[in-house]
Design a protein around this motif. Structure first.
Motif, PDB file in Angstrom:
ATOM      1  N   ALA A   9       2.164   8.220 -14.315  1.00  0.00           N
ATOM      2  CA  ALA A   9       3.529   8.200 -14.847  1.00  0.00           C
ATOM      3  C   ALA A   9       4.519   7.826 -13.750  1.00  0.00           C
ATOM      4  O   ALA A   9       5.455   7.033 -13.981  1.00  0.00           O
ATOM      5  N   HIS A  10       4.327   8.384 -12.555  1.00  0.00           N
ATOM      6  CA  HIS A  10       5.220   8.069 -11.440  1.00  0.00           C
ATOM      7  C   HIS A  10       5.098   6.606 -11.032  1.00  0.00           C
ATOM      8  O   HIS A  10       6.111   5.936 -10.755  1.00  0.00           O
ATOM      9  N   ALA A  11       3.874   6.096 -10.996  1.00  0.00           N
ATOM     10  CA  ALA A  11       3.673   4.686 -10.638  1.00  0.00           C
ATOM     11  C   ALA A  11       4.356   3.760 -11.629  1.00  0.00           C
ATOM     12  O   ALA A  11       4.995   2.765 -11.236  1.00  0.00           O
ATOM     13  N   PHE A  12       4.232   4.064 -12.909  1.00  0.00           N
ATOM     14  CA  PHE A  12       4.887   3.233 -13.923  1.00  0.00           C
ATOM     15  C   PHE A  12       6.408   3.333 -13.820  1.00  0.00           C
ATOM     16  O   PHE A  12       7.121   2.339 -13.985  1.00  0.00           O
ATOM     17  N   GLU A  13       6.919   4.527 -13.559  1.00  0.00           N
ATOM     18  CA  GLU A  13       8.373   4.696 -13.427  1.00  0.00           C
ATOM     19  C   GLU A  13       8.917   3.817 -12.313  1.00  0.00           C
ATOM     20  O   GLU A  13       9.953   3.147 -12.471  1.00  0.00           O
ATOM     21  N   GLN A  14       8.224   3.803 -11.183  1.00  0.00           N
ATOM     22  CA  GLN A  14       8.663   2.969 -10.064  1.00  0.00           C
ATOM     23  C   GLN A  14       8.563   1.484 -10.391  1.00  0.00           C
ATOM     24  O   GLN A  14       9.478   0.703 -10.117  1.00  0.00           O
ATOM     25  N   ALA A  15       7.433   1.082 -10.991  1.00  0.00           N
ATOM     26  CA  ALA A  15       7.213  -0.340 -11.267  1.00  0.00           C
ATOM     27  C   ALA A  15       8.184  -0.872 -12.313  1.00  0.00           C
ATOM     28  O   ALA A  15       8.753  -1.963 -12.165  1.00  0.00           O
ATOM     29  N   LEU A  16       8.395  -0.111 -13.381  1.00  0.00           N
ATOM     30  CA  LEU A  16       9.227  -0.604 -14.477  1.00  0.00           C
ATOM     31  C   LEU A  16      10.715  -0.551 -14.159  1.00  0.00           C
ATOM     32  O   LEU A  16      11.526  -1.095 -14.911  1.00  0.00           O
ATOM     33  N   ALA A  17      11.072   0.086 -13.052  1.00  0.00           N
ATOM     34  CA  ALA A  17      12.453   0.009 -12.591  1.00  0.00           C
ATOM     35  C   ALA A  17      12.764  -1.360 -11.997  1.00  0.00           C
ATOM     36  O   ALA A  17      13.934  -1.735 -11.849  1.00  0.00           O
ATOM     37  N   LEU A  26       0.848  -1.193   0.000  1.00  0.00           N
ATOM     38  CA  LEU A  26       0.000   0.000   0.000  1.00  0.00           C
ATOM     39  C   LEU A  26       0.879   1.237   0.000  1.00  0.00           C
ATOM     40  O   LEU A  26       1.717   1.412   0.887  1.00  0.00           O
ATOM     41  N   ASN A  27       0.682   2.087  -1.004  1.00  0.00           N
ATOM     42  CA  ASN A  27       1.454   3.318  -1.117  1.00  0.00           C
ATOM     43  C   ASN A  27       0.555   4.463  -1.544  1.00  0.00           C
ATOM     44  O   ASN A  27      -0.521   4.250  -2.115  1.00  0.00           O
ATOM     45  N   ALA A  28       1.021   5.682  -1.284  1.00  0.00           N
ATOM     46  CA  ALA A  28       0.298   6.874  -1.715  1.00  0.00           C
ATOM     47  C   ALA A  28       0.660   7.214  -3.156  1.00  0.00           C
ATOM     48  O   ALA A  28       1.822   7.079  -3.566  1.00  0.00           O
ATOM     49  N   GLN A  29      -0.328   7.638  -3.927  1.00  0.00           N
ATOM     50  CA  GLN A  29      -0.056   8.152  -5.266  1.00  0.00           C
ATOM     51  C   GLN A  29       0.711   9.460  -5.148  1.00  0.00           C
ATOM     52  O   GLN A  29       0.476  10.254  -4.244  1.00  0.00           O
ATOM     53  N   GLN A  30       1.613   9.683  -6.092  1.00  0.00           N
ATOM     54  CA  GLN A  30       2.458  10.874  -6.058  1.00  0.00           C
ATOM     55  C   GLN A  30       2.379  11.615  -7.383  1.00  0.00           C
ATOM     56  O   GLN A  30       2.637  11.034  -8.429  1.00  0.00           O
ATOM     57  N   GLY A  31       2.021  12.893  -7.316  1.00  0.00           N
ATOM     58  CA  GLY A  31       1.944  13.697  -8.521  1.00  0.00           C
ATOM     59  C   GLY A  31       0.861  14.741  -8.412  1.00  0.00           C
ATOM     60  O   GLY A  31      -0.035  14.658  -7.557  1.00  0.00           O
ATOM     61  N   SER A  32       0.917  15.733  -9.285  1.00  0.00           N
ATOM     62  CA  SER A  32      -0.002  16.868  -9.200  1.00  0.00           C
ATOM     63  C   SER A  32      -1.354  16.597  -9.840  1.00  0.00           C
ATOM     64  O   SER A  32      -2.345  17.237  -9.498  1.00  0.00           O
ATOM     65  N   ASP A  56       0.294  12.656 -13.884  1.00  0.00           N
ATOM     66  CA  ASP A  56       1.558  12.628 -13.147  1.00  0.00           C
ATOM     67  C   ASP A  56       1.626  11.418 -12.228  1.00  0.00           C
ATOM     68  O   ASP A  56       2.673  10.772 -12.091  1.00  0.00           O
ATOM     69  N   ARG A  57       0.506  11.120 -11.581  1.00  0.00           N
ATOM     70  CA  ARG A  57       0.498  10.014 -10.628  1.00  0.00           C
ATOM     71  C   ARG A  57       0.673   8.667 -11.327  1.00  0.00           C
ATOM     72  O   ARG A  57       1.380   7.783 -10.823  1.00  0.00           O
TER      73      ARG A  57
END
Length: 217
Positions: free
Chosen positions: A93-101, A80-86, A90-91
């Motif tokens: 895109a940030h989720a995908f960036e974290q997951a695809l790393a 469980l995490n908080a969405q991040q972005g304006s 943005d939210r």
């Protein structure tokens, strides 16, 4: 686990009365609309965890401290995490960036498209694992109920009129501009408007989501 190198991310909002499912408030009232949203989130989490086919993360907005989320933590070994972005773009895109790393591919779904089945989500992962860049599941309201990526594509989340009936077509344009391969999945419907409640009521597999709720507002 069928897709061990993938992640399914569930996007949801905290079921705060007056802030969740606001277009349903005239029919359900603020408390009822928030309760239905809570139930749909629980329904989605139950569905994907019982199927146990990939790694699952729940991302919540604007916070993760709602009692309904803590109850899910008690029942499931869920991330469980908080969405991040304006904004929503943005939210995501940030989720995908974290997951695809970490993973080879990832899929984001909402929690308000109750007809989005495990089979359709599995199909999305199958296409991504096979090498497709993007999978997209359209919604009847002009948005989408599912998006999956096998490589980063932040541009497809920019300059989108979120919350309008233009989201799907604008996203298709961004995908084409990025020259990414795409598979479109079967059409879904979201529970956003009062008339959607009638569809829930008339579906024997989903009608229980409305148990005890007053449809008169």
């Amino acid at each position: 686990m069928l897709f061990p190198n993938a992640k399914l991310i569930l996007f949801t909002k905290a079921p705060i009365p007056g802030q969740a499912k606001t277009r349903l408030i005239p029919t359900l009232g603020a408390e009822g609309a928030a309760e239905l949203h809570r139930r749909m989130t629980r329904h989605t989490v139950d569905m994907v965890f019982n199927a146990a086919f990939t790694n699952v993360e729940l991302q919540a907005y604007p916070n993760t401290q709602d009692a309904s989320f803590l109850a899910l933590l008690d029942d499931y070994c869920i991330e469980l995490n908080a969405q991040q972005g304006s904004d929503l773009g943005d939210r995501m895109a940030h989720a995908f960036e974290q997951a695809l790393a970490v993973y080879d591919c990832a899929v984001i779904i909402g929690t308000d498209a109750p007809t989005l089945s495990v089979d359709i989500i599995k199909l999305a992962f199958e296409k991504l694992v096979a090498g497709v860049d993007v999978v997209l599941g359209p919604a009847e309201d002009g948005g989408y109920a599912l998006i999956g990526l096998s490589k980063l594509a932040p541009d497809i989340f920019t300059d989108i009129n979120w919350g309008t009936n233009r989201v799907y077509q604008q996203t298709l344009q961004r995908i084409q501009q990025a020259q990414m391969s795409l598979v479109e999945l079967p059409l879904q419907w979201d529970v956003d408007r009062p008339e959607d409640l009638l569809r829930l009521r008339d579906d024997p597999q989903l009608a229980g989501l409305l148990d005890g709720l007053d449809l008169s507002g």
